[in-house]
Design an enzyme around this catalytic site. Structure first.
Site, PDB file in Angstrom:
ATOM      1  N   HIS A  13       0.841  -1.206   0.000  1.00  0.00           N
ATOM      2  CA  HIS A  13       0.000   0.000   0.000  1.00  0.00           C
ATOM      3  C   HIS A  13       0.877   1.257   0.000  1.00  0.00           C
ATOM      4  O   HIS A  13       0.611   2.219  -0.724  1.00  0.00           O
ATOM      5  CB  HIS A  13      -0.878   0.054   1.267  1.00  0.00           C
ATOM      6  CG  HIS A  13      -1.910  -1.024   1.368  1.00  0.00           C
ATOM      7  ND1 HIS A  13      -2.134  -1.741   2.531  1.00  0.00           N
ATOM      8  CD2 HIS A  13      -2.801  -1.505   0.467  1.00  0.00           C
ATOM      9  CE1 HIS A  13      -3.118  -2.612   2.338  1.00  0.00           C
ATOM     10  NE2 HIS A  13      -3.536  -2.490   1.085  1.00  0.00           N
ATOM     11  N   LYS A  35     -15.269  -9.092   2.941  1.00  0.00           N
ATOM     12  CA  LYS A  35     -14.249  -9.675   3.817  1.00  0.00           C
ATOM     13  C   LYS A  35     -14.829  -9.846   5.216  1.00  0.00           C
ATOM     14  O   LYS A  35     -15.765  -9.142   5.590  1.00  0.00           O
ATOM     15  CB  LYS A  35     -13.031  -8.747   3.902  1.00  0.00           C
ATOM     16  CG  LYS A  35     -12.205  -8.694   2.624  1.00  0.00           C
ATOM     17  CD  LYS A  35     -11.004  -7.786   2.798  1.00  0.00           C
ATOM     18  CE  LYS A  35     -10.105  -7.788   1.569  1.00  0.00           C
ATOM     19  NZ  LYS A  35      -9.095  -6.706   1.613  1.00  0.00           N
ATOM     20  N   ARG A  72      -1.364  -6.291  -7.729  1.00  0.00           N
ATOM     21  CA  ARG A  72      -0.170  -7.039  -7.321  1.00  0.00           C
ATOM     22  C   ARG A  72       0.224  -8.072  -8.362  1.00  0.00           C
ATOM     23  O   ARG A  72       1.381  -8.403  -8.536  1.00  0.00           O
ATOM     24  CB  ARG A  72      -0.411  -7.754  -5.983  1.00  0.00           C
ATOM     25  CG  ARG A  72      -0.504  -6.825  -4.813  1.00  0.00           C
ATOM     26  CD  ARG A  72      -1.077  -7.522  -3.625  1.00  0.00           C
ATOM     27  NE  ARG A  72      -2.405  -8.012  -3.926  1.00  0.00           N
ATOM     28  CZ  ARG A  72      -3.232  -8.535  -3.043  1.00  0.00           C
ATOM     29  NH1 ARG A  72      -2.850  -8.678  -1.807  1.00  0.00           N
ATOM     30  NH2 ARG A  72      -4.430  -8.937  -3.389  1.00  0.00           N
ATOM     31  N   SER A 126      -2.550  -7.726   3.412  1.00  0.00           N
ATOM     32  CA  SER A 126      -2.859  -7.538   4.834  1.00  0.00           C
ATOM     33  C   SER A 126      -3.215  -8.882   5.463  1.00  0.00           C
ATOM     34  O   SER A 126      -2.825  -9.162   6.606  1.00  0.00           O
ATOM     35  CB  SER A 126      -4.054  -6.585   5.012  1.00  0.00           C
ATOM     36  OG  SER A 126      -3.778  -5.351   4.425  1.00  0.00           O
TER      37      SER A 126
END
Ligand code: PNS
Length: 164
Positions: free
Chosen positions: A17, A41, A91, A129
């Site tokens: 990030h 999530k 990513r 994360s």
């Protein structure tokens, strides 16, 4: 003045990030990092305020980056701030499918919304994360994942939770 919103759940902020934030801050006059909730999530480990504190600590060297929290739709937050550019990091190739859907979804409800994708530095391609939280729960070092200050907060949070 060119302003961009970098939205995410940042639970917690990772080195990946930070890579996107710092590179965006070199391109745009102002970067608003917006901490939101992601309903797809499970419940976040850190509260929005805790996530904001961690982010504020790591972006303190960047005068054109601000951190905000919002409990609602990203497009509403963007319209409130008169911003129509969103930035999202990619990513790896597989991120693209869901990111593309999110960009199209946001544009379907707010036609002026533009999403720009920034590939992260390859050294962060595996960083997330959730992986940081997973490794932290096994007491592993997180130096490839998060800044030191965040690593400490992660350990504190996970250890405190397991004591309850
Ligand atoms: O870091 P994440 O979890 O990939 O970020 C996803 C996030 C928080 C940007 C997204 O879930 C979001 O925008 N949440 C706010 C609610 C919203 O606007 N949902 C519609 C997105 S299609």
């Amino acid at each position: 003045m060119s302003t961009v919103i970098y939205p995410g759940s940042f639970d917690p902020v990772t080195l990946g990030h930070i890579d996107v934030i710092t590179r965006s801050a070199q391109i745009f006059d102002k970067v608003i990092v917006c901490i939101l909730n992601n309903s797809t999530k499970k419940s976040p480990l850190f509260s929005q305020d805790e996530r904001a504190n961690m982010l504020n600590e790591v972006i303190s060297d960047y005068p054109n980056v601000v951190v905000e929290t919002y409990d609602g739709l990203l497009v509403d937050f963007a319209r409130m701030h008169n911003v129509n550019i969103l930035i999202r990091g990619l990513r790896e190739e597989s991120d693209f499918a869901s990111e593309f859907k999110m960009a199209q979804g946001n544009r379907s409800v707010a036609v002026e919304m533009e999403t720009l994708f920034m590939p992260t530095d390859p050294k962060y391609s595996f960083v997330s994360s959730s992986m940081a939280k997973e490794f932290a729960s096994y007491g592993m070092s997180l130096h490839d994942f998060v800044p030191k200050s965040v690593e400490k907060k992660l350990y504190d949070k996970l250890w405190k939770k397991s004591e309850i």
